[in-house]
Enzyme design. Structure first.
Site, PDB file in Angstrom:
ATOM      1  N   GLU A 195       4.565  10.341  -4.597  1.00 56.25           N
ATOM      2  CA  GLU A 195       3.999   8.981  -4.569  1.00 56.25           C
ATOM      3  C   GLU A 195       4.215   8.303  -5.918  1.00 56.25           C
ATOM      4  O   GLU A 195       4.514   7.109  -6.006  1.00 56.25           O
ATOM      5  CB  GLU A 195       2.500   9.031  -4.274  1.00 56.25           C
ATOM      6  CG  GLU A 195       2.168   9.390  -2.839  1.00 56.25           C
ATOM      7  CD  GLU A 195       0.668   9.349  -2.589  1.00 56.25           C
ATOM      8  OE1 GLU A 195       0.008   8.399  -3.031  1.00 56.25           O
ATOM      9  OE2 GLU A 195       0.152  10.286  -1.951  1.00 56.25           O
ATOM     10  N   HIS A 239       0.897   5.221   1.360  1.00 51.94           N
ATOM     11  CA  HIS A 239       0.216   6.120   2.293  1.00 51.94           C
ATOM     12  C   HIS A 239       0.819   7.514   2.135  1.00 51.94           C
ATOM     13  O   HIS A 239       2.045   7.659   2.063  1.00 51.94           O
ATOM     14  CB  HIS A 239       0.410   5.606   3.721  1.00 51.94           C
ATOM     15  CG  HIS A 239      -0.335   6.417   4.737  1.00 51.94           C
ATOM     16  ND1 HIS A 239      -1.691   6.283   4.930  1.00 51.94           N
ATOM     17  CD2 HIS A 239       0.088   7.387   5.581  1.00 51.94           C
ATOM     18  CE1 HIS A 239      -2.071   7.142   5.862  1.00 51.94           C
ATOM     19  NE2 HIS A 239      -1.032   7.821   6.274  1.00 51.94           N
ATOM     20  N   ASN A 291       0.856  -1.188   0.000  1.00 53.97           N
ATOM     21  CA  ASN A 291       0.000   0.000   0.000  1.00 53.97           C
ATOM     22  C   ASN A 291       0.889   1.233   0.000  1.00 53.97           C
ATOM     23  O   ASN A 291       2.027   1.193   0.465  1.00 53.97           O
ATOM     24  CB  ASN A 291      -0.889   0.005   1.245  1.00 53.97           C
ATOM     25  CG  ASN A 291      -1.855   1.178   1.228  1.00 53.97           C
ATOM     26  OD1 ASN A 291      -2.469   1.494   0.196  1.00 53.97           O
ATOM     27  ND2 ASN A 291      -1.994   1.854   2.350  1.00 53.97           N
TER      28      ASN A 291
HETATM   29  C1  GRF Z   1      -3.019   8.419  -2.613  1.00 53.27           C
HETATM   30  O1  GRF Z   1      -2.822   9.638  -1.966  1.00 53.27           O
HETATM   31  C2  GRF Z   1      -2.521   7.294  -1.748  1.00 53.27           C
HETATM   32  O2  GRF Z   1      -1.495   7.665  -0.887  1.00 53.27           O
HETATM   33  C3  GRF Z   1      -3.729   6.902  -0.948  1.00 53.27           C
HETATM   34  O3  GRF Z   1      -4.822   7.107  -1.825  1.00 53.27           O
HETATM   35  C4  GRF Z   1      -4.492   8.091  -2.795  1.00 53.27           C
HETATM   36  C5  GRF Z   1      -4.783   7.489  -4.123  1.00 53.27           C
HETATM   37  O4  GRF Z   1      -4.646   8.396  -5.183  1.00 53.27           O
HETATM   38  N1  GRF Z   1      -3.619   5.551  -0.455  1.00 53.27           N
HETATM   39  P1  GRF Z   1      -4.821   7.879  -6.671  1.00 53.27           P
HETATM   40  O5  GRF Z   1      -6.171   7.194  -6.772  1.00 53.27           O
HETATM   41  O6  GRF Z   1      -3.697   6.944  -6.967  1.00 53.27           O
HETATM   42  O7  GRF Z   1      -4.766   9.110  -7.530  1.00 53.27           O
END
Ligand code: GRF
Length: 198
Positions: free
Chosen positions: A180, A110, A108
């Site tokens: 991310e 976060h 996952n």
């Molecule tokens: C991201 O901020 C991630 O950290 C969290 O959910 C969000 C998903 O964003 N778990 P996306 O759907 O990938 O744009």
């Protein structure tokens, strides 16, 4: 390790898209083998279909019986030879039976530096609001192993950014999402090359 990824996502799917782009351009050798969503209206589902990934909507709407839903999910993971699940904004708890089926190879991402700012209720803007309210100097993103407790499993990889003086939860969220998109693929690449062992 050859990764055959099952993506699980509920909303926008931008993290999945970043990984798919890296696969497409040969920067990651992984296969995008399966996509599962609990939200049939999600942009993530559209993205997965556009990328020709076998895509399925599985939720309490499609399966009123939990055991049937779990069994169907496991059948699909087997059918497409998936050896890792990548949660990318998946807003449901994954049942232990599914996690065990993949030998705990469930990741996952976060949007904060765990173990801070994690746990139940810590999702979306709640996380960034809380980080700003606590006057933190840094935030970032964390990729971790999923276990039965929210945001609790082993931390595999993190990337941090400075919090700027005039940052709001919204501006911070935007900058964290950008890292991310780098961090998730970087982690998968390291798993591929056995520099991170799972
Ligand atoms: C991201 O901020 C991630 O950290 C969290 O959910 C969000 C998903 O964003 N778990 P996306 O759907 O990938 O744009």
């Amino acid at each position: 390790m050859q990764l055959n990824i099952a993506f699980f996502a509920s909303h926008g799917g931008s993290n999945m898209q970043a990984i798919l782009d890296n696969i497409f351009h040969g920067r990651l050798k992984a296969n995008a083998s399966l996509f599962i969503t609990n939200n049939s209206n999600s942009l993530a589902l559209e993205r997965a279909k556009s990328a020709n990934i076998p895509s399925y909507h599985i939720s309490s709407k499609t399966h009123s019986n939990d055991d049937n839903r779990i069994e169907h999910t496991i059948e699909l993971l087997d059918k497409y030879n998936c050896n890792i699940i990548v949660l990318a904004g998946y807003m449901k708890i994954l049942e232990p039976k599914i996690i065990r089926h993949l030998n705990n190879r469930v990741l996952n991402i976060h949007p904060a530096l765990l173990p801070k700012f994690g746990g139940e209720g810590m999702f979306g803007m709640n996380v960034h609001r809380s980080v700003i309210e606590h006057g933190e100097k840094f935030s970032g993103a964390t990729v971790h192993i999923v276990d039965e407790v929210y945001d609790n499993g082993k931390i595999l990889n993190q990337m941090s950014i400075n919090i700027l003086e005039n940052d709001t939860a919204e501006s911070l969220a935007g900058r964290v999402l950008k890292i991310e998109h780098i961090l998730y693929s970087d982690t998968l690449k390291k798993i591929e090359n056995s520099r991170i062992l799972i």
